[in-house]
Design a protein around this motif. Structure first.
Motif, mmCIF file in Angstrom:
data_model
loop_
_atom_site.group_PDB
_atom_site.id
_atom_site.type_symbol
_atom_site.label_atom_id
_atom_site.label_comp_id
_atom_site.label_asym_id
_atom_site.label_seq_id
_atom_site.Cartn_x
_atom_site.Cartn_y
_atom_site.Cartn_z
ATOM 1 N N GLU A 1 0.836 -1.197 0.000
ATOM 2 C CA GLU A 1 0.000 0.000 0.000
ATOM 3 C C GLU A 1 0.875 1.252 0.000
ATOM 4 O OE1 GLU A 1 -2.684 1.146 3.408
ATOM 5 O OE2 GLU A 1 -4.171 0.421 1.981
ATOM 6 N N GLY A 2 2.113 1.114 0.510
ATOM 7 C CA GLY A 2 3.033 2.247 0.552
ATOM 8 C C GLY A 2 3.761 2.514 -0.750
ATOM 9 N N PHE A 3 3.473 1.737 -1.803
ATOM 10 C CA PHE A 3 4.128 1.970 -3.099
ATOM 11 C C PHE A 3 3.807 3.364 -3.614
ATOM 12 C CE2 PHE A 3 3.371 1.751 -7.810
ATOM 13 C CZ PHE A 3 4.704 1.860 -8.179
ATOM 14 N N ASP A 4 4.857 4.064 -4.057
ATOM 15 C CA ASP A 4 4.716 5.420 -4.596
ATOM 16 C C ASP A 4 5.377 5.439 -5.966
ATOM 17 O OD1 ASP A 4 4.617 8.092 -5.196
ATOM 18 O OD2 ASP A 4 5.563 8.776 -3.342
ATOM 19 N N LEU A 5 4.593 5.697 -7.002
ATOM 20 C CA LEU A 5 5.110 5.664 -8.365
ATOM 21 C C LEU A 5 6.172 6.722 -8.613
ATOM 22 C CD1 LEU A 5 4.757 4.166 -11.047
ATOM 23 C CD2 LEU A 5 3.028 5.850 -11.673
ATOM 24 N N THR A 6 6.134 7.803 -7.860
ATOM 25 C CA THR A 6 7.152 8.844 -7.989
ATOM 26 C C THR A 6 7.800 9.057 -6.634
ATOM 27 O OG1 THR A 6 5.789 9.923 -9.660
ATOM 28 C CG2 THR A 6 7.593 11.202 -8.751
ATOM 29 N N PRO A 7 9.003 8.520 -6.362
ATOM 30 C CA PRO A 7 9.938 7.927 -7.326
ATOM 31 C C PRO A 7 10.061 6.411 -7.193
ATOM 32 C CG PRO A 7 11.140 8.636 -5.408
ATOM 33 C CD PRO A 7 9.674 8.792 -5.086
ATOM 34 N N ASN A 8 9.019 5.650 -7.363
ATOM 35 C CA ASN A 8 9.057 4.187 -7.272
ATOM 36 C C ASN A 8 9.504 3.696 -5.894
ATOM 37 O OD1 ASN A 8 8.207 4.099 -9.890
ATOM 38 N ND2 ASN A 8 9.962 2.992 -10.689
ATOM 39 N N ASP A 9 9.005 4.331 -4.843
ATOM 40 C CA ASP A 9 9.309 3.878 -3.487
ATOM 41 C C ASP A 9 8.517 2.605 -3.191
ATOM 42 O OD1 ASP A 9 10.629 4.066 -1.089
ATOM 43 O OD2 ASP A 9 9.152 5.405 -0.168
ATOM 44 N N PHE A 10 9.130 1.644 -2.484
ATOM 45 C CA PHE A 10 8.531 0.330 -2.220
ATOM 46 C C PHE A 10 8.109 -0.347 -3.521
ATOM 47 C CE2 PHE A 10 7.917 2.303 1.965
ATOM 48 C CZ PHE A 10 8.445 1.310 2.772
#
Length: 252
Positions: free
Chosen positions: A101-110
């Motif tokens: 759920e913590g995935f962040d497309l910018t900057p591809n965190d997790f």
């Protein structure tokens, strides 16, 4: 930090890719055979290759979240046991998949995803499980990366045969300084590696980065391909949250 997980099928994310989030591929490497790296898998949608993955159990693959966050499990096929993408090998439908759920497309965190097959892979000479790393790595160590992506930044098409390259791990502080020039944040879930013009590139996203037969990273992103001032960025398997997420998924 504790992560919450949800099936990719239920996730809605509306973001646009920036320059540094381009899918990655092999640059400066050589062709190889699947029998040397039998843990390598390809992800297919509508019969076309789009990302790589690794076999971490007979029924689970490990890849990058940015490869699959906008796709449904039922759309995907995992292909194993092939040097050339034109070969059939073993193909498995995907039953379900997870991203943090913590995935962040910018900057591809997790930037990590776990896929579960409808039917387990049959292990053999060309299909084998790669163990996940259990020890830390340091700057200067070398990692091996494989993939079917583009072999140069300006190539019009990706490779059809498996390629491999060795890259050198770069310290987090140095990498963060280099990427600061492009306003890209390097987080604790990332590690960086490069070696002159050797790099992963478009189409190699999701591929494993391997040291001494164990997976330490997942190809995530970079600014161009093979640029000395911008090393490749990988998801760090030894990050505690990344590691816990993977094991929680495969344990069901």
């Amino acid at each position: 930090m504790k992560l919450n997980y949800k099936l990719t099928l239920l996730m809605l994310i509306s973001c646009l890719y920036g320059t540094t989030n381009a899918q990655k591929r092999i640059v400066g490497g050589t062709t190889t055979k699947i029998s040397k790296y039998p843990y390598m898998l390809g992800l297919l949608q509508d019969g076309k290759y789009f990302c790589a993955a690794s076999l971490i159990t007979r029924k689970n693959a490990l890849s990058a979240a940015h490869c699959v966050y906008d796709k449904q499990a039922s759309q995907l096929i995992v292909q194993g046991g092939v040097t050339d993408l034109g070969q059939k090998g073993q193909r498995r439908g995907v039953n379900r998949m997870w991203i943090p759920e913590g995935f962040d497309l910018t900057p591809n965190d997790f930037d990590v995803a776990v896929l579960e097959f409808r039917k387990p892979m049959v292990l053999g000479v060309n299909v084998a499980i790669i163990p996940l790393a259990k020890s830390r790595i340091r700057a200067g160590m070398r990692m091996r990366v494989c993939g079917w992506g583009k072999t140069s930044e300006n190539a019009q098409t990706a490779a059809t045969k498996l390629h491999t390259v060795v890259v050198q791990i770069i310290g987090g502080d140095k990498c963060a300084t280099q990427y600061k020039k492009s306003n890209t944040k390097i987080t604790s879930t990332m590690l960086c590696a490069g070696h002159g013009d050797k790099d992963a590139c478009t189409g190699d996203s999701g591929a494993p980065a391997v040291v001494n037969g164990k997976q330490y990273g997942i190809v995530s992103f970079g600014n161009g391909c093979g640029r000395k001032e911008y090393p490749g960025v990988y998801t760090k398997i030894m990050n505690v949250d990344v590691r816990n997420f993977i094991y929680d998924c495969i344990r069901g």
